[in-house]
Design an enzyme around this catalytic site. Structure first.
Site, PDB file in Angstrom:
ATOM      1  N   CYS A   1     -67.025  22.033 -34.359  1.00 12.54           N
ATOM      2  CA  CYS A   1     -67.245  23.391 -33.836  1.00 12.54           C
ATOM      3  C   CYS A   1     -66.104  23.879 -32.941  1.00 12.54           C
ATOM      4  CB  CYS A   1     -68.580  23.456 -33.089  1.00 12.54           C
ATOM      5  SG  CYS A   1     -69.994  22.963 -34.097  1.00 12.54           S
TER       6      CYS A   1
ATOM      7  N   HIS B   1     -68.181  29.619 -28.639  1.00 15.53           N
ATOM      8  CA  HIS B   1     -68.817  29.057 -29.831  1.00 15.53           C
ATOM      9  C   HIS B   1     -70.298  29.414 -29.816  1.00 15.53           C
ATOM     10  CE1 HIS B   1     -70.338  26.473 -32.859  1.00 15.53           C
ATOM     11  NE2 HIS B   1     -70.851  25.596 -32.027  1.00 15.53           N
TER      12      HIS B   1
ATOM     13  N   ASN C   1     -75.499  28.940 -35.957  1.00 19.42           N
ATOM     14  CA  ASN C   1     -74.300  28.175 -35.615  1.00 19.42           C
ATOM     15  C   ASN C   1     -73.518  27.915 -36.900  1.00 19.42           C
ATOM     16  OD1 ASN C   1     -72.404  26.226 -34.951  1.00 19.42           O
ATOM     17  ND2 ASN C   1     -73.801  24.976 -33.728  1.00 19.42           N
TER      18      ASN C   1
END
Length: 328
Positions: free
Chosen positions: A122, A255, A285
């Site tokens: 990520c 993020h 996500n």
């Protein structure tokens, strides 16, 4: 190649989401067939996620990345032949090799640019953007395409309610060009491999067989604790590096992991929630794609404007994290 100027600037952005939008109610119905209970309220309360986009089975990361790349190049007004560097951040590459970046390069019709993948989960886009900036500053490239792209649905255990509700698929991209005025004005990257067990997909293919667990596994509480601690420190460090303060940040684009992490971090940094770009409710996500997706959304809806200062942050498995300070 002629010598590059001193800085790199973002001159174009683009993104792509698969056609299939899956709401929490849709997902709850699909999981119920497998005997797994969840609901829209359960997911929203814990994550802030209301929907996500899921690629069709067989869709490849390079497919999503190519769409985002073309959109970013169009926005920048640059032909693919002008690119000197292509970096794709992904944890779900099409193949062991060639790299997803080489597949995107072929799709764009570019020949000769350096092309490779970055794997920092990520944090991948922040890692890739910092790498591209370094190439341009060193005079090794003048035009770079940086992509974050994932088909995370392919590595999810769809019987694990604690993880499968969290993720989606997508791609985002930016084009960087050499400039005599600062664009990337601060960056730092970090990792702590001793924390590898709190977020991992530890399977691999060996001798034609899957070895180990091929699915994503996460200790959510440990990830939350680590994320808010390291990102707080990183944000303060990168603005100081640029000779600015957190009050100078116009937009915070972290993020998009979980609304609780975003809200907690904004409070710690004393950044007004109105300055936080949030897309986790719409995209879930999307790992390495989440930051460039959010940047493109905020740019295209008019929030992000020339001259503004953006704080981009990533945190993910490895354990990895980093921050990039951008002047648009």
């Amino acid at each position: 190649m002629t010598a590059a100027m001193s800085y790199s600037r973002i001159v174009g952005t683009g993104s792509y989401l698969p056609p299939r939008c899956v709401t929490n109610d849709d997902l709850a119905a699909e999981l119920a067939v497998k005997g797994i209970e969840t609901s829209d309220q359960w997911i929203v309360d814990r994550t802030g996620i209301r929907q996500r986009y899921i690629a069709e089975r067989g869709a490849k990361t390079s497919d999503l990345a190519l769409h985002a790349a073309k959109a970013a190049l169009l926005d920048a007004g640059i032909d693919a032949s002008e690119l000197d560097l292509i970096i794709v951040a992904t944890s779900t590459p099409d193949f062991v090799f060639p790299s997803t970046a080489c597949l995107v390069q072929a799709g764009l019709g570019n020949r000769g640019a350096a092309a490779f993948d970055v794997q920092a989960v990520c944090s991948g886009f922040v890692y890739a953007l910092t790498t591209a900036d370094s190439f341009i500053r060193a005079g090794r490239a003048r035009s770079a395409l940086v992509i974050g792209a994932e088909v995370f649905s392919s590595i999810l255990d769809w019987t694990d309610r604690g993880t499968c509700v969290l993720f989606g698929d997508g791609a985002g991209a930016v084009v960087l060009r050499a400039s005599d005025t600062p664009g990337i004005i601060g960056a730092e990257l970090h990792a702590d491999g001793s924390q590898m067990d709190i977020l991992k997909a530890a399977g691999n293919v060996s001798h034609g067989e899957v070895v180990g667990d091929p699915f994503l596994r996460m200790d959510g509480q440990a990830v939350f604790k680590q994320a808010v601690t390291v990102l707080d420190r990183s944000a303060r460090s990168v603005v100081e590096q640029a000779g600015l303060t957190l009050a100078d940040v116009d937009w915070f684009i972290p993020h998009q992991a979980n609304i609780r992490i975003l809200n907690f971090l904004a409070r710690k940094l004393e950044i007004d929630s109105a300055k936080v770009v949030v897309t986790v409710d719409q995209h879930a996500n999307t790992s390495a794609a989440s930051v460039p997706l959010a940047l493109d959304v905020a740019r295209r809806d008019g929030r992000v404007r020339p001259g503004q200062v953006l704080l981009l942050q990533g945190v993910g498995g490895g354990f990895t994290w980093g921050s990039v300070l951008v002047k648009m």
